[in-house]
Scaffold this active site. Structure first.
Site, mmCIF file in Angstrom:
data_model
loop_
_atom_site.group_PDB
_atom_site.id
_atom_site.type_symbol
_atom_site.label_atom_id
_atom_site.label_comp_id
_atom_site.label_asym_id
_atom_site.label_seq_id
_atom_site.Cartn_x
_atom_site.Cartn_y
_atom_site.Cartn_z
ATOM 1 N N TYR A 159 0.191 -18.221 -13.156
ATOM 2 C CA TYR A 159 -0.633 -19.126 -13.968
ATOM 3 C C TYR A 159 -1.760 -18.384 -14.681
ATOM 4 C CZ TYR A 159 -4.331 -18.665 -10.479
ATOM 5 O OH TYR A 159 -5.303 -18.146 -9.671
ATOM 6 N N PHE A 169 -10.671 -18.166 -17.427
ATOM 7 C CA PHE A 169 -11.529 -18.100 -16.233
ATOM 8 C C PHE A 169 -10.762 -17.680 -14.982
ATOM 9 C CE2 PHE A 169 -10.084 -22.516 -16.524
ATOM 10 C CZ PHE A 169 -9.560 -22.741 -15.258
ATOM 11 N N ASP A 170 -9.426 -17.701 -15.059
ATOM 12 C CA ASP A 170 -8.650 -17.284 -13.886
ATOM 13 C C ASP A 170 -7.197 -17.047 -14.280
ATOM 14 O OD1 ASP A 170 -8.071 -16.589 -11.296
ATOM 15 O OD2 ASP A 170 -7.896 -18.651 -10.562
ATOM 16 N N ILE A 196 -6.511 -28.246 -6.867
ATOM 17 C CA ILE A 196 -7.052 -29.413 -7.568
ATOM 18 C C ILE A 196 -5.936 -30.425 -7.809
ATOM 19 C CG2 ILE A 196 -8.957 -28.146 -8.653
ATOM 20 C CD1 ILE A 196 -7.281 -28.013 -11.212
ATOM 21 N N TYR A 222 -12.572 -30.057 -11.491
ATOM 22 C CA TYR A 222 -13.744 -29.775 -10.653
ATOM 23 C C TYR A 222 -14.895 -30.744 -10.905
ATOM 24 C CZ TYR A 222 -11.259 -25.572 -9.363
ATOM 25 O OH TYR A 222 -10.313 -24.705 -8.883
ATOM 26 N N PHE A 240 -4.144 -25.073 -18.117
ATOM 27 C CA PHE A 240 -3.386 -24.076 -17.365
ATOM 28 C C PHE A 240 -1.990 -23.920 -17.958
ATOM 29 C CE2 PHE A 240 -6.482 -25.514 -14.242
ATOM 30 C CZ PHE A 240 -6.840 -24.364 -13.584
#
Length: 248
Positions: A159, A169-170, A196, A222, A240
């Protein structure tokens, strides 16, 4: 229940419900028995206790026998009952006229009845209308359309997560193909809150091998707090790109 003839030849039957017991009762329809012995005969040694017990048991109401402790096997009663006690019971039987069938008597006391317990009613949990799902999915590459994960299955994913402005961010995808071969995808049990909610709900709609774009609203990401350590601001919509590579 069928009618039953009592010892006096009368037809009578009655069922009462008392507490948790069914009680079979005889009705007030019996004829009064006649005295078998006078006072002198009662005191005579020629009259055995067993004859007195038999007469009283045959003619007295159940409650009368219980009060005078004359219930049970004749031989056993004869062992414990004194002649004087039997004479008193005999005379009281005719004085009180508590004959079998002349009052409501409990013939059956220990009939088991189904006990219905008052179980507390389970309060139905109110169905909360959450509205439409808080994510959208766009299929970038079709999967096998056969193998879909179920809640509790272990899934493996590659991902990349970005904000709406494109900021990454990730990600768990290595920069080179060589490193990707040496790296393992993210694995977790899906549908159990390990990630999440947007991920949980989104992955359950994907089949093995599928790559999808998940746009997740803050409520299923979040929320108001965000995730400052990962540079995710409050109330952020997350995007994502997820590839589902394994289902166990």
């Amino acid at each position: 229940m069928p009618l039953q003839r009592n010892i006096f030849g009368n037809w009578c039957a009655l069922m009462l419900l008392r507490g948790s017991k069914f009680v079979e009762c005889a009705c007030k329809m019996a004829a009064e028995p006649t005295r078998e012995w006078d006072d002198e005969q009662l005191k005579s040694d020629d009259l055995p206790k067993k004859d007195l017990i038999t007469f009283i048991q045959d003619n007295a109401a159940h409650s009368f026998l219980s009060e005078h402790k004359l219930l049970g096997n004749i031989k056993n009663v004869a062992k414990t009952a004194k002649k004087e006690q039997l004479i008193v019971a005999y005379n009281q039987l005719f004085e009180s006229k508590r004959f079998k069938g002349t009052e409501v008597e409990e013939v059956t006391q220990n009939v088991k009845a189904v006990k219905i317990e008052d179980k507390p009613k389970k309060e139905e949990e109110p169905v909360i209308d959450e509205g439409p799902p808080k994510f959208t999915k766009s299929v970038l590459k079709k999967g096998d359309k056969t193998n879909f994960p179920k809640k509790g299955d272990v899934v493996g994913c590659w991902y990349t997560g970005t904000l709406e402005d494109g900021t990454v961010f990730d990600t768990n995808i290595p920069t080179t193909a060589r490193k990707k071969k040496q790296t393992k995808p993210l694995t977790f049990k899906v549908g159990l809150g390990k990630v999440i909610r947007g991920w949980d709900e989104g992955l359950l709609t994907m089949s093995k091998g599928e790559t999808a774009r998940l746009e997740i609203e803050p409520e299923w990401a979040y929320g108001r707090k965000g995730l400052p350590d990962s540079k995710i601001p409050p109330n952020a919509k997350l995007i994502f790109e997820v590839e589902l590579v394994a289902i166990d």
